[in-house]
Enzyme design. Sequence first.
Site, PDB file in Angstrom:
ATOM      1  N   CYS A 112       1.501   6.481   0.891  1.00 11.96           N
ATOM      2  CA  CYS A 112       1.054   5.280   0.176  1.00 11.96           C
ATOM      3  C   CYS A 112      -0.097   4.567   0.880  1.00 11.96           C
ATOM      4  CB  CYS A 112       2.220   4.310  -0.018  1.00 11.96           C
ATOM      5  SG  CYS A 112       3.625   5.043  -0.868  1.00 11.96           S
ATOM      6  N   HIS A 235      -0.166  -3.045  -1.289  1.00 11.63           N
ATOM      7  CA  HIS A 235       0.413  -1.865  -1.929  1.00 11.63           C
ATOM      8  C   HIS A 235       1.568  -2.311  -2.812  1.00 11.63           C
ATOM      9  CE1 HIS A 235       2.425   1.814  -2.703  1.00 11.63           C
ATOM     10  NE2 HIS A 235       3.316   1.697  -1.747  1.00 11.63           N
ATOM     11  N   ASN A 265       5.662   1.857  -8.282  1.00  8.67           N
ATOM     12  CA  ASN A 265       5.010   2.298  -7.048  1.00  8.67           C
ATOM     13  C   ASN A 265       4.269   3.598  -7.334  1.00  8.67           C
ATOM     14  OD1 ASN A 265       4.304   3.323  -4.551  1.00  8.67           O
ATOM     15  ND2 ASN A 265       6.287   2.942  -3.591  1.00  8.67           N
TER      16      ASN A 265
END
Length: 310
Positions: A112, A235, A265
């Site tokens: 990520c 994020h 996500n």
Amino acid sequence: MNAGIIGVGRYLPEKIVTNADLEKIMDTTDEWIRTRTGIEERRIADDNTNTSDMGFAAAQKAIENAGITPEDIDLILVATVTPDQPFPSVACMLQERLGAKKAAAMDVSAACAGFMYGIVTGKQFVEAGVYKHVLVVGVEKLSRITDWKDRNTAVLFGDGAGAVIVGEVSEGRGILSFELGADGTGAKHLYQEEYIIMNGREVFKFAVRQMGESCINVLEKAGLTKEDVDFLIPHQANIRIMEASRQRLELPIEKMSKTVHKYGNTSAASIPISIVEEIEAGKIKDDDLVVMVGFGGGLTWGAIAIRWGK
């Protein structure tokens, strides 16, 4: 020479999977998902859409937005942990499909945090005067490595792509500072075998601590303070982690990007997807100081402070 972001683009699959849809296939509830993660729905790519397809669509838009041609691109960096296949890289696939004939190409694997690693890598080439335009793509098809029987992880992830062009910007604008980091001792808390496996409690603790610290660190490196920040793009993993970063910077809620409720996500794609969302919403303007921060498996993290605009 200052390097910054001169073009942006994104792609999101059409199929929307809501929390109510997940209630029908696993032991979970909309309320449980929303209160713990902030996620209400996510986009899922169909079987005929691969990582490279999404990355290609986002890259095309970023190139057009930057006002350049594929032939102007010197380097392609694709941040992903879900490539179409082990090799060739997604970056090489995009080089061919875009017609970026003179571009070097490679994938970046930092989960990520991969997009942040890609941005910082591109910055070095531009500021060294070696390359003029670097295409950085964050793209994931996480639905392919999600165990849809595991209610602890299946509710979290979505598919999508975001892309930016890193190039020279005017004096005073561009990437002012950055931080990249890794802690391999935490690898056991978030990894992939056949599917994503995560120790949610440990990842949460790490992310809350590291995201806040990295935000402060990049401001200090740039000689700036919390009061200078105009907008935060964290994020989009979990609303509680994002809120911890916002509170560390003492920012009002309207100064933090929130797209996690719509897209879940999306790993390396989440920050570039959010950039486009907030530009279109008029929340990021020229000369704004924007802080971006991400974390991921590895464990990895990255943050940048950027003065927006060309």
